[in-house]
Scaffold this active site. Structure first.
Site: not given
Length: 402
Positions: A127, A131, A200
């Site tokens: 996901v 990040i 996600k």
């Protein structure tokens, strides 16, 4: 020394090798041991590649080698990935993956198998690319009751919507440009229809509630109906249009959905542009926290996979706690969710449309043959009935996210 095998030598897999070799001294220091790529599994041979001597064609070479402790699954798809992941975990080898389809569909099963075999199944890269969001939810935010997760989780759709907003371009033209630049696939349905974002948010929702949120149960709507005309009105209203993947804890259960939404300039997600992604997390004590960065790409995603490798290396013979049970979370029917809606309609039908939405706020832009309105807050099912009754008098509708 920790020996690693990489499954799949495509974009992400080759990136994993590049990150491990390029940052070797730093990775070894942070892993508290030397990390060595021993095998790379692929169907091809890659003659002339610097690591061609590490290429193997059978998963059994890897799972039967007691020296291999960690496997990076970067193959994509589900069938072979599922088989190979099960084999690795069953032999006590930790698996780090970027495969969102695999995690969304089989996450609880793989976590249980890892627990039974005293190893780990980690999926930070599944996901948001590079990040950090999975580990913060599992570790840094464990004192919080998470109330909502809202994200821009697909770089392709965010790029398309950004270009439409900034340049007044239409969807088809920007999609073609995104394909030419390599941001969109030849067959882009997974992105533009919202399926990628759906998987996600299913993973993030499952971690939020600690139970399984099946992606098949999530209402999903893509961006193919968004037009340049909609952005004209969004601009006039001081708003932007984003494809949002949302999960919220409501009084009667959990709401999870993917949909284009109009958001106000005050939203932290308003300024997320181009191929960048962002995840906004709301905790009951912390309030809002946003995680922002490259949501895809070779090295960004590979960096997240290697971060999981380091975590596994630091915790050999220990299963890290991840709170995601196999019990299925029942989702709230979106038909009963209340929100406002943006509606664009033919100017000639203004009286008829306003007769149906009689408490709406009208939005007009000079010199156009259409007009728009923002409804009062109402249930989705009530809005749908009114909208459908108007038939071809209306041109489009977009949810408004407060």
């Amino acid at each position: 020394m920790i020996h690693v095998a990489v499954l799949g030598y495509g974009t992400v897999g080759s990136g994993v090798v590049e990150v491990i070799e390029g940052n070797k001294a730093l990775i070894n220091k942070r892993a508290l041991t030397e990390v060595n790529v021993k095998y790379i599994l692929d169907l091809l041979d890659f003659p002339g590649d610097p690591y061609e001597d590490k290429i193997v064609h059978s998963i059994d070479v890897i799972v039967d080698d007691p020296e291999v402790s960690i496997v990076c699954e970067t193959m994509g798809g589900v069938r072979a990935a599922y088989e190979f992941t099960k084999k690795a975990l069953s032999k006590g080898k930790s698996v780090c993956t970027s495969n969102k389809e695999m995690v969304a569909k089989y996450g609880p099963e793989m976590l249980q198998l890892a627990k039974e075999n005293n190893c780990n199944y980690l999926f930070e890269a599944s996901v948001g690319g590079g990040i950090p969001i999975i580990r913060p939810i599992n570790e840094a935010l464990t004192a919080e009751k998470l109330e909502a997760i809202t994200g821009i989780l697909n770089g392709t759709t965010n790029y398309i919507l950004t270009k439409m907003q900034n340049e007044g371009a239409n969807f088809a033209d920007v999609l073609k440009e995104a394909q030419d630049l390599g941001y969109a696939e030849l067959h882009p349905e997974a992105d533009v229809e919202g399926f990628d974002a759906c998987r996600k948010i299913a993973i993030l929702s499952s971690l939020m509630v600690g139970k399984t949120v099946n992606y098949e149960d999530i209402y999903t709507e893509g961006i193919t109906k968004i037009t340049a005309d909609d952005f004209v009105y969004a601009k006039a209203m001081g708003k932007s249009i984003k494809l949002l993947a949302m999960s919220k804890a409501l009084e009667n259960g959990t709401l999870a959905m993917v949909s284009p939404c109009m958001i106000d300039a005050s939203s932290p997600l308003y300024m997320v542009q181009d191929v960048f992604n962002a995840v906004l997390v709301k905790g009951n004590m912390l309030g809002d926290a946003m995680f922002y960065g490259k949501g895809a790409g070779k090295l960004a995603t590979a960096s997240a996979v290697v971060a999981d490798v380091i975590e596994c290396a630091r915790n050999m013979d220990t299963t890290l706690p991840i709170f995601w049970d196999a019990e299925v979370e029942k989702l709230v029917d979106i038909a009963d969710v209340e929100r406002a809606f943006f509606v664009r309609a033919k100017a000639a039908e203004k009286a008829a449309v306003l007769a149906v939405f009689n408490d709406a706020e009208v939005v007009e832009v000079a010199g156009r043959d259409d007009f728009a309105l923002v409804t009062s807050v109402m249930k989705e099912k009530d809005f749908a009935a009114k909208y459908e009754a108007l038939g071809d008098k209306v041109l489009n509708r977009i949810r408004v996210e407060a």
